[in-house]
Design an enzyme around this catalytic site. Structure first.
Site, short mmCIF file in Angstrom:
data_model
loop_
_atom_site.label_atom_id
_atom_site.label_comp_id
_atom_site.label_asym_id
_atom_site.label_seq_id
_atom_site.Cartn_x
_atom_site.Cartn_y
_atom_site.Cartn_z
N ARG A 37 6.96 -10.93 5.35
CA ARG A 37 6.68 -10.92 6.78
C ARG A 37 7.33 -11.85 7.62
O ARG A 37 7.36 -13.02 7.29
CB ARG A 37 5.29 -10.80 6.94
N GLN A 89 1.21 -11.05 -3.44
CA GLN A 89 -0.19 -10.76 -3.18
C GLN A 89 -0.72 -10.20 -4.69
O GLN A 89 0.20 -9.61 -5.46
CB GLN A 89 -0.30 -9.73 -2.19
N LYS A 144 -12.07 -4.80 7.36
CA LYS A 144 -11.84 -5.44 6.09
C LYS A 144 -12.98 -6.59 5.86
O LYS A 144 -13.36 -6.96 7.15
CB LYS A 144 -10.55 -6.26 5.95
N CYS A 180 0.73 -1.18 0.03
CA CYS A 180 0.06 0.11 0.03
C CYS A 180 0.93 1.13 0.06
O CYS A 180 0.40 2.01 -0.78
CB CYS A 180 -1.05 0.02 1.23
N HIS A 222 -8.20 -1.01 -0.17
CA HIS A 222 -7.05 -2.11 -0.46
C HIS A 222 -8.11 -3.47 -0.81
O HIS A 222 -8.79 -3.57 0.00
CB HIS A 222 -6.52 -2.44 0.99
N ASP A 250 -2.39 -7.52 -5.31
CA ASP A 250 -2.82 -6.58 -4.48
C ASP A 250 -3.20 -5.49 -5.43
O ASP A 250 -2.93 -5.29 -6.54
CB ASP A 250 -1.48 -5.84 -4.00
N HIS A 261 -5.30 -1.29 -5.14
CA HIS A 261 -5.75 -0.34 -4.47
C HIS A 261 -6.44 0.68 -5.52
O HIS A 261 -5.89 1.15 -6.37
CB HIS A 261 -4.48 0.57 -3.92
#
Length: 641
Positions: A362, A380, A464, A333, A510, A382, A384
């Site tokens: 992580r 991911q 979320k 992000c 997200h 991912d 946005h």
RNA sequence: GCCCAUAUAGCUCAGGGGUAGAGCACUUCCUUGGUAAGGAAGAGGUCAUCGGUUCAAUUCCGAUUAUGGGCUCCA
């Protein structure tokens, strides 16, 4: 003078208060013997419960779902009784019913061993055989505390101390064992018997990692021997679907000690990965996303500004060089905000949808790692969405539809929906949390989806929606997510010029559909038992010759199919056809083409599937167009039809 | 991170205080065979790592690392 109405509408009058058991006996001795309890006006009660006034009654037996619940709950007590008899120093805590069984947590001076488990199970069997009556009694709170203190059951006493003083509690006694329990229970231990203790585990007292570690014994219990056997068989079958096992068998990936929680993708696994990625790339483009790519290593100052260093710091891998400190990105992000921040944005550009197959790291707790489902390095899908407050609702709705269509293409039908709300450790004002949580709840409701709230489980920057899928043994894994974030853009100075020429911070959504490629592919493998749909299969077609004479023909065929965009490979080894068929089948190759002299002569190919269907001789053109259709339809139009 | 268990050949697993074994896979040879295992021979292991006990440790003990089942935490 209670009048009792049964589920079929028939009524029975009694001159005095009667128990559920009495009514059952009145209907028939068989039912009385089978009665485990009953619903009185919809409330599940013990069979011994007295009915004093008019009521609706449904008698519960082991054939009812609630009957099974009673059996499991009572089996948990039976286990506690056995443990107390064998290990009097052990302290009991709680023992609830879970899916397919139950557990009970104990505190004991030494760890239980598998031998202990056998002994406990044996004792449980003996106690069940005795058909010990299970009796309910009531007690005041303070008396209950004194009672369990007297037994040196510190944990039980602690639970009871937290209950209001004026509450009346119920105790259930079976022989020498008495437990605090809301109930209800089966009438006697003779109704229990089809159980098995499954595993030993540690569990924190009251689920808090600051508390003592208790010993949890998991068990399963069923209404009949047949059900128990079927369940154990189902478990065995499910374990064959384990992605770690299949990943090794099919040579898809491996993990090794030097890189805990990081996947080494092998050629075939990577082929699946790339097929998934290419698919997502196309679908996202079609949905108006712009694909970007951002750095994996970013100066710590950005993470400090975004709040990640503070809230997520322990999970981040730090990398120091010279005098600078960097961190491997745990999320994409902040980087996406940097892309948004380049140049002055206009409201006309919103919603701006940025997507990245973003590699994240992580430093998860070692005990949390699990195959490729929970790893330390993952990618991911991912995305946005930068938008205005007014656009949130529609973006959420569009996203949910998009997610469903993707899951459908991959063959997933059962999705679990959950809304995780504000955690204790968070950024942003309560007002913006109110708005975000409502926006997501509204989006789910607008789609008429059945969802569950998980209070306190949200990310630190926003609530979320979690879209979860199940693995082969029913464990639930979060894959997709949609998060509304009113705070990150402000923290990272994102803004746009609105219609009035004023600068405003956008809202950031997200979102991910797969969650991570690693986890999603793990679930895909388990869901399909390694038999990937044709469009994802590493090898789609295996060409098998019968003797060396057909080698050149097979090589040409392989090239022809490859030129058509199919993943075709020949197996020209000097082995018997049976062996090659067997290996292709075990390798989950969707289609096998057998080539012998007959095929060369006729110009056709003999087609066989991994499910052992013989599709017989086919024209090559028919085959190719059929395969292409199966691929394009993502398996909805299989070649076999 | 916490509790428990596990770590022996490429894989699946036996074994056990006196430096290791099976099946499959692998290599070579024979076999050219029509839809789930053709035959023979051969090669292959510092028994996870580091310490301790012992005349002797792969085996017993401890630590470490990883893995598995849970808990906690998360995509």
């Amino acid at each position: 003078m209670p009048t009792i109405t049964l589920p079929d509408g028939s009524q029975r009058d009694y001159s005095n208060a009667v128990s559920i058991y009495d009514v059952a006996l009145d209907i028939g001795p068989g039912l009385a013997k089978a009665a485990l309890g009953g619903h009185i006006d919809g409330v599940l009660c013990d069979a011994s419960t007295l009915i004093e006034s008019d009521a609706q009654l449904a008698i519960v037996t082991s054939r009812d779902e609630d009957g099974l619940h009673l059996i499991r709950h009572s089996t948990a007590h039976l286990m506690a009784q056995a443990v107390k008899q064998l290990y009097p120093e052990a302290q009991v805590t709680i023992g609830p019913v879970i899916e397919d069984g139950f557990y009970y947590d104990f505190s004991y001076e030494r760890p239980f061993t598998p031998d202990d488990l056998d002994a406990i199970e044996k004792r449980m069997g003996e106690l069940a055989k005795k058909a010990i009556p299970i009796e309910r009694s009531e007690i005041g709170r303070d008396d209950a505390v004194a009672f369990f203190d007297g037994l040196s059951e510190d944990y039980k006493a602690e639970i009871i101390r937290d209950i209001p003083a004026d509450e009346i509690l119920s105790l259930y006694k079976q022989d020498d064992f008495t437990d605090l329990c809301r109930g209800p229970h089966v009438p006697n231990t003779g109704h229990l018997g089809h159980f098995k203790l499954m595993k030993l585990a540690g569990a924190y007292w009251r689920g808090d990692s600051d508390n003592a570690m208790l010993q949890r014994i998991y068990g399963t219990a069923w209404a009949s021997k047949k059900d128990l056997k079927a369940y154990l068989h189902r478990l065995e079958e499910a374990e064959k679907r384990d992605h770690r096992k299949i990943g090794k068998q099919l040579d898809l990936f491996h993990l090794q000690e030097e890189a805990p929680g990081m996947v080494f993708w092998h050629a075939d696994g990577w082929t699946i990965y790339q097929a998934v990625e290419q698919y997502m790339r196309e679908r996202q483009k079609e949905q108006g996303y712009k694909e970007i790519r951002t750095p994996q290593l970013v100066d710590m100052s950005l993470w400090e500004k975004s709040g990640h260093a503070d809230k997520f710091g322990d999970d981040m891998f730090a990398v120091s060089t010279d005098d600078r400190k960097f961190a491997l990105k745990p999320m994409n992000c902040p980087c996406h905000v940097q892309v948004f921040n380049q140049g002055l944005r206009s409201y006309r550009e919103l919603p701006l949808r940025l997507a990245e197959f973003g590699s994240c790291h992580r430093n998860e707790l070692s005990g949390a790692l699990h195959g490729i489902m929970r790893v330390r390095g993952f990618v991911q899908d991912d995305g946005h969405i930068f938008c205005t407050e007014q656009q949130i609702q529609e973006e959420c709705a569009t996203f949910i539809d998009f997610l469903h269509s993707v899951y459908d293409d991959f063959g997933f039908t059962e999705v679990i929906y959950r809304l995780s709300t504000r955690p204790a450790n968070r950024v942003g004002s309560d007002e913006s949390w109110d708005k975000s949580e409502k926006a997501l709840a509204d989006a789910l409701d607008a789609k008429g989806l059945d969802w569950q709230e998980l209070p306190g489980e949200g990310a630190f920057y926003g609530p979320k929606i979690e879209f979860s899928l199940k693995d082969c043994i029913g464990r639930v894994w979060q894959c997709g997510t949609m998060q509304v974030d009113f705070s990150m853009p402000g923290r990272l100075d994102a803004n746009f010029v609105d219609a009035n020429g004023e600068r405003q911070a956008p809202v950031m959504l997200h979102r991910a559909i797969l969650g991570s490629f690693e986890r999603f592919i793990g679930i895909l493998i388990e869901n399909h038992e390694g038999k990937m749909p044709l469009w994802l299969a590493p090898t789609q077609v295996r060409i098998i010759n019968i003797t060396d004479k057909q080698q050149d023909y097979c090589k040409n065929l392989e090239k022809t199919l490859s030129d058509q965009g199919l993943r075709a490979h020949s197996d020209l080894r000097n082995e018997k056809i049976g062996l090659k068929i067997r290996e292709a089948t075990l390798g989950r190759v969707p289609y096998m083409l057998v080539i012998g002299d007959k095929e060369i002569e006729s110009g056709k190919v003999s087609v066989r599937t991994r499910d052992a269907s013989e599709l017989g001789p086919m024209d090559l053109d028919t085959l190719v167009s059929g395969l292409k259709l199966e691929i394009a339809s993502r398996g909805r139009d299989p070649l076999e039809d």
